[in-house]
Design a protein around this motif. Structure first.
Motif, short mmCIF file in Angstrom:
data_model
loop_
_atom_site.label_atom_id
_atom_site.label_comp_id
_atom_site.label_asym_id
_atom_site.label_seq_id
_atom_site.Cartn_x
_atom_site.Cartn_y
_atom_site.Cartn_z
N ALA A 167 1.09 -1.18 0.03
CA ALA A 167 -0.08 0.02 -0.04
C ALA A 167 0.81 1.30 0.15
CB ALA A 167 -1.00 -0.11 1.25
N CYS A 203 1.55 4.93 -0.26
CA CYS A 203 0.82 5.97 0.16
C CYS A 203 0.98 7.36 -0.34
CB CYS A 203 0.67 6.21 1.65
SG CYS A 203 -0.10 4.48 2.03
N HIS A 241 -1.58 5.94 9.88
CA HIS A 241 -2.16 5.21 8.62
C HIS A 241 -1.61 4.02 8.10
CE1 HIS A 241 -3.75 5.93 4.34
NE2 HIS A 241 -2.66 5.08 4.18
N GLU A 242 -0.28 3.95 8.11
CA GLU A 242 0.62 2.90 7.62
C GLU A 242 0.31 1.55 8.60
OE1 GLU A 242 1.54 2.86 4.67
OE2 GLU A 242 1.64 4.83 4.27
N HIS A 259 -2.98 -0.30 8.21
CA HIS A 259 -3.23 -0.97 6.73
C HIS A 259 -3.22 -2.22 6.97
CE1 HIS A 259 -3.54 1.55 3.52
NE2 HIS A 259 -2.48 2.27 3.73
N GLU A 304 -7.43 2.65 1.85
CA GLU A 304 -6.83 3.98 2.13
C GLU A 304 -7.63 4.66 3.28
OE1 GLU A 304 -3.43 4.32 1.85
OE2 GLU A 304 -3.41 2.56 0.48
N HIS A 337 -6.09 5.73 -3.76
CA HIS A 337 -6.26 6.73 -2.71
C HIS A 337 -7.33 7.89 -2.88
CE1 HIS A 337 -1.95 5.57 -2.49
NE2 HIS A 337 -2.08 5.72 -1.20
ZN LIG Z 1 -2.05 3.82 2.60
#
Ligand SMILES: [Zn+2]
Length: 685
Positions: free
Chosen positions: A16, A18, A522-523, A526, A583, A645
């Motif tokens: 993912a 970003c 956020h990471e 995931h 996301e 995203h």
């Molecule tokens: Zn992400």
């Protein structure tokens, strides 16, 4: 040629990455936030994005050479300047040293006179091979070389970590063959003008390389690709972790998808006869093989001739580079000026996604040779220590949120907590096993340099199937202004170039810095989004959820998806909630985790008020600041169909609308335009 970054961990859903948007081109004020960017005539509850960044939006122009401008882009520009100095200095080093090779590659790109003098000549051996191909089988062999050379292929072969046996590498196979950003560009009437521009671009490159009947062949090529587009899976289908893992033997692949010389293809890719192949789009692969088998041989050859020039255009004379710019940057994304040559040179040498959207980022780059030079000069150890400490605070906040969940059963929770514990956090830069001493790089052979680097990169990957995975390998280079999560490796990584203001600023007000850290958290989440949750603590595709927990999770994310579906980007153009689901879940979860970690960092003391703003207000403004962003309409349309995203405005507003503390912080009340009733706020983590 190999993708510098993506090929390392090529599982269809694995990484993912970003890439995002907005950045600041101005200093960030005395405590880490640029107050002059706000539009205080807008009430936060009516339009939080406008309130936080409205003045910046009004005063900011997207540079002519770009399709968008924001915080990532501004930081990327700063990094380009740093890298230019590094590369110019490296030009003075002994050409046999690794630094010397970086300098020589840069110098080769900058030697325009030599490149002009060569014109289309460097393409000749590849074009001769295409011209001489007597059969489809011979073309399949050229397609097998697509990773190590400039050829194109209707199938993408790669080497990845095996998502059902994460200790070993395996060969992967996916659909390919399209020259435009997504199948929608071939099939949706709204993209008809782009399709016309693409056909003109194909004809232009065929003309430049002296291929016969360019107009007629261009029409046939676009018709062929339209058939491929029809057979291709959508990006939403490609997000299905289970449906995209189809392990089979070579014999099974041959039986499933006849009409293509698989033996010759894999052999040419230096993969021999792979013992195991993980097929991504199972139902599309046989259709592509049938399209290939039925296509006119001369059309296939013209298609390959076009691909060679398209893939190599960045290393060729001005006529090729301009044609590529005209279609790929101008027609597709609205940029009006080509980037200065030195920026293209830096990007070609350094690779990665320093500059988003340039096709050249996929080809032969001295990624880690540059990365080591960059880290030595621009990544102080103190930043690593501070970033590490902050990431551990965020991990603790994630753990606490999972422990507190009322909707998740103890059985699922225990597995989730194990995954939080085993997640590894990479900061700044890591080890890399490339032995650059083996590559020959010269200052007067740009095309040959790119070819040799591409061969070197692919040889390294092609030797891997069946071998033990290097668990410490990074998927992004230190000079990348981005971060990523990889569920198969169970790792999150934050490259050195990313760990700068406004994304990470240890000297800033903690509220602002934790707001920005919503993107780092956020990471972390995931691994628990709709895709990531299907991987266990070891990175294996496993269903470790009880059926009831999975049902509750799916109901909640469905409600979140509907909020994004309703978000309008341009008149009549909406976000695709399914495409952006992972996301979006990560944005909401990440912001909540960062909020908790911020409050914990206060240690029970009240936050100070700065310039009339409370700690919580500054926290949410810190989040909004990283998403300051402008994008051209064509680029926005491109992103809506091709990017997982959501656009920047949605990334700011929709998460905060689901967080109770935002309503309290800004006094948002029923009747305000962005107010959501408590029962409509989605709670996941
Ligand atoms: Zn992400």
């Amino acid at each position: 040629m190999n993708r510098c970054v993506a090929a390392i961990v090529g599982f269809a859903v694995a990484v993912a990455i970003c890439v995002g948007a907005a950045a600041n081109d101005a200093p960030f004020g005395p405590w880490g936030y640029d107050l002059s960017a706000r539009d205080t005539s807008i009430r936060p509850g009516d339009d939080f994005y406008g309130y936080a960044s409205g003045a910046w939006m009004k005063r900011t122009e997207i540079p002519a050479e770009r399709s968008n401008w924001g915080m990532h882009a501004a930081l990327a520009e700063r990094t380009l300047v740093q890298l230019r100095t590094i590369m110019e200095d490296a030009g003075k080093a002994d050409p046999k040293t690794i630094a010397g090779k970086v300098g020589a590659y840069y110098a080769a790109f900058m030697d325009e006179a030599r490149i002009e003098q060569l014109g289309a000549t460097p393409l000749r051996p590849s074009l001769d091979a295409v011209r001489a191909a007597p059969s489809r089988a011979a073309l399949a062999v050229l397609m097998g070389k697509a990773n190590a050379d400039f050829y194109g292929s209707v199938f993408n072969v790669f080497v990845q970590v095996d998502a059902k046996d994460p200790a070993h590498y395996v060969v992967g196979l996916s659909q390919s063959g399209l020259g435009m950003p997504d199948r929608d560009y071939y099939l949706q009437p709204s993209f008809a003008a782009k399709k016309t521009a693409y056909q003109a671009y194909v004809a232009k490159l065929l003309t430049l390389e002296g291929w016969p009947e360019p107009e007629k062949n261009a029409a046939a090529i676009v018709a062929l690709e339209t058939k491929i587009a029809e057979a291709s899976w959508t990006r939403v289908q490609e997000r299905d972790v289970v449906a995209t893992y189809n392990a089979m033997s070579l014999a099974e692949l041959k039986a499933m998808a006849p009409g293509f010389d698989w033996d010759g293809f894999f052999k040419a890719a230096d993969l021999g006869a792979p013992a195991k192949i993980v097929v991504v789009e199972k139902t599309a692969i046989p259709k592509l093989a049938a399209i290939f088998a039925a296509a006119d041989l001369n059309t296939l050859k013209a298609w390959e001739a076009f691909n060679v020039a398209d893939n190599a255009s960045v290393y060729l004379s001005k006529a090729f580079a301009d044609a590529s710019f005209e279609f790929r940057s101008h027609a597709l994304t609205g940029a009006t000026e080509q980037r200065p040559r030195w920026k293209r040179a830096v990007h070609t040498v350094a690779g990665g996604d320093i500059l988003f959207g340039l096709r050249s980022e996929q080809y032969g780059c001295l990624v880690w040779a540059t990365g080591d030079l960059y880290v030595a000069k621009h990544f102080p150890p103190a930043v690593r220590a501070k970033a590490n400490a902050q990431m551990e605070n965020l991990r603790a906040a994630l753990r606490a949120r999972i422990e507190r969940l009322t909707w998740m059963s103890p059985a699922t929770k225990a597995k989730a907590l194990e995954k939080v514990k085993t997640l590894r956090i990479f900061i700044g830069s890591g080890h890399d096993d490339r032995d650059y001493s083996r590559i020959v790089v010269t200052h007067d052979d740009l095309f040959g340099d790119a070819q040799r680097i591409g061969e070197f990169e692919w040889a390294r990957l092609a030797a891997r199937p069946g071998k033990a995975v290097d668990r410490d390998e990074w998927a992004e280079s230190p000079q990348t202004v981005n971060d990523y999560e990889d569920p198969v490796m169970n790792v999150v990584a934050f490259p050195a170039a990313y760990l700068q203001a406004p994304f990470f600023d240890a000297g800033a007000d903690p509220a602002v810095n934790y707001g920005a850290a919503g993107l780092m958290a956020h990471e972390l989440t995931h691994g628990f989004d709709d895709q990531g949750r299907q991987f266990d603590a070891q990175g294996r595709i496993t269903d470790w959820w009880t059926p009831d927990d999975a049902k509750t999770f799916n109901a909640r994310i469905k409600a979140l998806g509907a909020q994004y579906d309703a978000y309008q980007v341009l008149p009549g153009l909406h976000v695709n909630g399914d495409l952006t689901m992972g996301e979006n879940i990560a944005d909401l979860g990440g912001l909540l985790i960062a909020y908790d970690a911020y409050h914990k960092s206060l240690g029970g003391k009240p936050a100070p008020v700065l310039d009339g703003l409370t700690g919580d207000q500054r926290f949410f403004l810190g989040w909004a600041q990283v998403w300051r962003y402008k994008i051209r309409d064509d680029a926005a349309r491109n992103r809506i169909v091709s990017d997982v995203h959501a656009p920047a405005g949605a990334r700011v507003v929709i998460p905060v609308q689901n967080i109770d503390a935002w309503y309290t912080a800004f006094g948002v009340k029923p009747g305000d335009k962005q107010y959501r009733a408590p029962k409509d706020r989605v709670k996941i983590w």
